[in-house]
Every structure is written in structure tokens, then in C-alpha cells.
Design a protein around this motif. Structure first.
Motif, short mmCIF file in Angstrom:
data_model
loop_
_atom_site.label_atom_id
_atom_site.label_comp_id
_atom_site.label_asym_id
_atom_site.label_seq_id
_atom_site.Cartn_x
_atom_site.Cartn_y
_atom_site.Cartn_z
N HIS A 194 0.84 -1.19 0.00
CA HIS A 194 0.00 0.00 0.00
C HIS A 194 0.88 1.25 0.00
O HIS A 194 0.66 2.17 -0.79
CB HIS A 194 -0.90 -0.03 1.24
CG HIS A 194 -2.01 0.94 1.21
ND1 HIS A 194 -3.32 0.55 1.19
CD2 HIS A 194 -2.03 2.30 1.21
CE1 HIS A 194 -4.10 1.62 1.18
NE2 HIS A 194 -3.33 2.68 1.20
N ILE A 195 1.87 1.28 0.86
CA ILE A 195 2.78 2.43 0.95
C ILE A 195 3.57 2.59 -0.35
O ILE A 195 3.71 3.71 -0.87
CB ILE A 195 3.71 2.28 2.15
CG1 ILE A 195 2.91 2.41 3.46
CG2 ILE A 195 4.84 3.30 2.12
CD1 ILE A 195 3.66 1.98 4.69
N LEU A 196 4.07 1.49 -0.90
CA LEU A 196 4.82 1.56 -2.15
C LEU A 196 3.96 2.05 -3.31
O LEU A 196 4.43 2.79 -4.17
CB LEU A 196 5.42 0.19 -2.48
CG LEU A 196 6.53 -0.29 -1.54
CD1 LEU A 196 6.95 -1.71 -1.91
CD2 LEU A 196 7.71 0.65 -1.58
N PHE A 197 2.70 1.65 -3.32
CA PHE A 197 1.75 2.09 -4.35
C PHE A 197 1.57 3.61 -4.29
O PHE A 197 1.54 4.28 -5.31
CB PHE A 197 0.43 1.35 -4.15
CG PHE A 197 -0.44 1.24 -5.38
CD1 PHE A 197 0.08 0.91 -6.61
CD2 PHE A 197 -1.80 1.43 -5.28
CE1 PHE A 197 -0.73 0.78 -7.73
CE2 PHE A 197 -2.63 1.31 -6.38
CZ PHE A 197 -2.08 0.98 -7.61
N TRP A 198 1.47 4.17 -3.09
CA TRP A 198 1.31 5.61 -2.93
C TRP A 198 2.58 6.35 -3.33
O TRP A 198 2.50 7.41 -3.98
CB TRP A 198 0.91 5.95 -1.49
CG TRP A 198 -0.49 5.58 -1.18
CD1 TRP A 198 -1.01 4.32 -1.05
CD2 TRP A 198 -1.59 6.48 -0.99
NE1 TRP A 198 -2.35 4.39 -0.78
CE2 TRP A 198 -2.73 5.69 -0.73
CE3 TRP A 198 -1.72 7.86 -0.99
CZ2 TRP A 198 -3.99 6.24 -0.49
CZ3 TRP A 198 -2.96 8.40 -0.74
CH2 TRP A 198 -4.08 7.60 -0.50
N ILE A 199 3.74 5.83 -2.98
CA ILE A 199 5.00 6.47 -3.37
C ILE A 199 5.16 6.44 -4.89
O ILE A 199 5.55 7.44 -5.51
CB ILE A 199 6.19 5.80 -2.66
CG1 ILE A 199 6.12 6.10 -1.16
CG2 ILE A 199 7.52 6.27 -3.25
CD1 ILE A 199 7.09 5.29 -0.32
N ALA A 200 4.84 5.31 -5.50
CA ALA A 200 4.92 5.21 -6.96
C ALA A 200 3.94 6.18 -7.62
O ALA A 200 4.26 6.78 -8.65
CB ALA A 200 4.62 3.78 -7.39
N ASN A 201 2.78 6.36 -7.02
CA ASN A 201 1.78 7.30 -7.52
C ASN A 201 2.35 8.72 -7.54
O ASN A 201 2.21 9.44 -8.54
CB ASN A 201 0.55 7.23 -6.62
CG ASN A 201 -0.57 8.14 -7.05
OD1 ASN A 201 -0.49 8.84 -8.03
ND2 ASN A 201 -1.63 8.14 -6.27
N PHE A 202 3.01 9.11 -6.47
CA PHE A 202 3.59 10.45 -6.37
C PHE A 202 4.68 10.64 -7.41
O PHE A 202 4.72 11.66 -8.11
CB PHE A 202 4.12 10.65 -4.95
CG PHE A 202 4.50 12.07 -4.65
CD1 PHE A 202 3.53 13.06 -4.55
CD2 PHE A 202 5.82 12.41 -4.45
CE1 PHE A 202 3.87 14.37 -4.26
CE2 PHE A 202 6.17 13.71 -4.15
CZ PHE A 202 5.20 14.69 -4.06
N ALA A 203 5.56 9.67 -7.57
CA ALA A 203 6.64 9.76 -8.55
C ALA A 203 6.10 9.75 -9.98
O ALA A 203 6.61 10.45 -10.85
CB ALA A 203 7.63 8.62 -8.34
N PHE A 204 5.06 8.96 -10.22
CA PHE A 204 4.45 8.87 -11.55
C PHE A 204 3.95 10.24 -12.01
O PHE A 204 4.08 10.58 -13.19
CB PHE A 204 3.30 7.86 -11.52
CG PHE A 204 2.55 7.76 -12.81
CD1 PHE A 204 3.09 7.06 -13.88
CD2 PHE A 204 1.32 8.37 -12.96
CE1 PHE A 204 2.41 6.98 -15.09
CE2 PHE A 204 0.63 8.28 -14.16
CZ PHE A 204 1.18 7.59 -15.23
N ALA A 205 3.40 11.01 -11.10
CA ALA A 205 2.89 12.34 -11.46
C ALA A 205 4.02 13.23 -11.98
O ALA A 205 3.87 13.91 -13.00
CB ALA A 205 2.20 12.99 -10.27
N ALA A 206 5.15 13.23 -11.30
CA ALA A 206 6.28 14.08 -11.71
C ALA A 206 6.78 13.67 -13.09
O ALA A 206 6.96 14.52 -13.98
CB ALA A 206 7.41 13.98 -10.69
N VAL A 207 6.98 12.39 -13.29
CA VAL A 207 7.48 11.90 -14.58
C VAL A 207 6.47 12.17 -15.68
O VAL A 207 6.84 12.59 -16.79
CB VAL A 207 7.82 10.39 -14.47
CG1 VAL A 207 8.16 9.81 -15.82
CG2 VAL A 207 8.95 10.18 -13.49
N SER A 208 5.19 11.94 -15.40
CA SER A 208 4.15 12.14 -16.41
C SER A 208 4.07 13.59 -16.87
O SER A 208 3.94 13.85 -18.07
CB SER A 208 2.79 11.72 -15.86
OG SER A 208 2.77 10.35 -15.62
N ILE A 209 4.14 14.52 -15.95
CA ILE A 209 4.07 15.94 -16.32
C ILE A 209 5.24 16.30 -17.24
O ILE A 209 5.05 16.99 -18.25
CB ILE A 209 4.03 16.84 -15.07
CG1 ILE A 209 2.69 16.70 -14.38
CG2 ILE A 209 4.30 18.30 -15.44
CD1 ILE A 209 2.58 17.44 -13.07
#
Length: 129
Positions: free
Chosen positions: A36-51
């Protein structure tokens, strides 16, 4: 098609991808504490890379993505709200099969939107300043 239409389509594509990920991977990642924690961290990093990737693909810089992120978020937020409401009432199973997983999905998606807006705001540079 103008850039606004492009960003609306990107928002719709993001919603389709997020719905698939939440439906198939959500029950796996939202059950265990570490996953669960790793999923949230990946979510945060995904936003930066996607932008950054979307900015490059549309001829912008990451500093010019506040308005496009807002345009991309509109169709995704509308579909998320409708889908999670229907899931929580047991009408559909777009994101989850249970109301609890629908609630987890809702929180996760709110965090995803927050992550996109966070990076867009932090990197935003107004040309008039």
C-alpha cells in the motif's frame, strides 16, 4: 485539434488507464501495508514523470503545465466521481468489487490528483514575474 482538446484526450486516456489499474491492481496493492505504501509512493513519482513527458510531447516545459494539468484533470475527475459513487452503491465494478475498496480507490485517486497539481504548482513559473 488545438492543445486544449489534446489535453482533454490525455485526461480521458489517463482515466481509462487508472480505472484499469485500480480494478486489477488495486485489490492487490491496497490490502497489504508495505505494498500500500509503495503504491502511494509510486503514484507520487508517476505524477512528476508524467508531467515532464507530457510537456515534452506537447512542446512545453514543465514550468508551463499548470493549465494543461487542470484541463487533463477535469474529465478524469468527473469520471472518477461517477465511477466511485456507482461502485460504492454496488451498481458497477469499475474500480472495485466492494465499497471498502471503492473508498480506498477514491482516496488513492484524490492523492493522484493532488500529486499532479502539486508538481504543476511547484514548477509553475509565470512569464509575467
Amino acid at each position: 485539434m488545438d492543445k486544449r482538446g489534446t489535453f482533454l484526450i490525455i485526461g480521458i486516456i489517463f482515466w481509462i488507464v487508472a480505472a484499469g489499474l485500480m480494478h486489477y491492481l488495486g485489490p492487490i496493492f491496497l490490502d497489504g501495508a508495505l505494498l500500500h505504501i509503495l503504491f502511494w509512493i509510486a503514484n507520487f513519482a508517476f505524477a512528476a514523470v508524467s508531467i515532464i513527458l507530457i510537456a515534452k510531447a506537447t512542446g512545453r516545459t514543465k514550468h508551463d503545465m499548470l493549465v494543461p494539468v487542470t484541463i487533463m484533470a477535469m474529465p478524469a475527475m468527473i469520471m472518477d466521481g461517477l465511477s466511485i459513487t456507482a461502485d460504492a452503491q454496488g451498481l458497477t465494478h469499475i474500480y472495485a468489487n466492494t465499497p471498502l475498496l471503492a473508498a480506498y480507490s477514491g482516496g488513492f485517486l484524490l492523492f493522484a490528483f493532488w500529486s499532479f497539481f502539486f508538481f504543476a504548482l511547484v514548477w509553475h513559473r509565470d512569464a509575467k514575474v
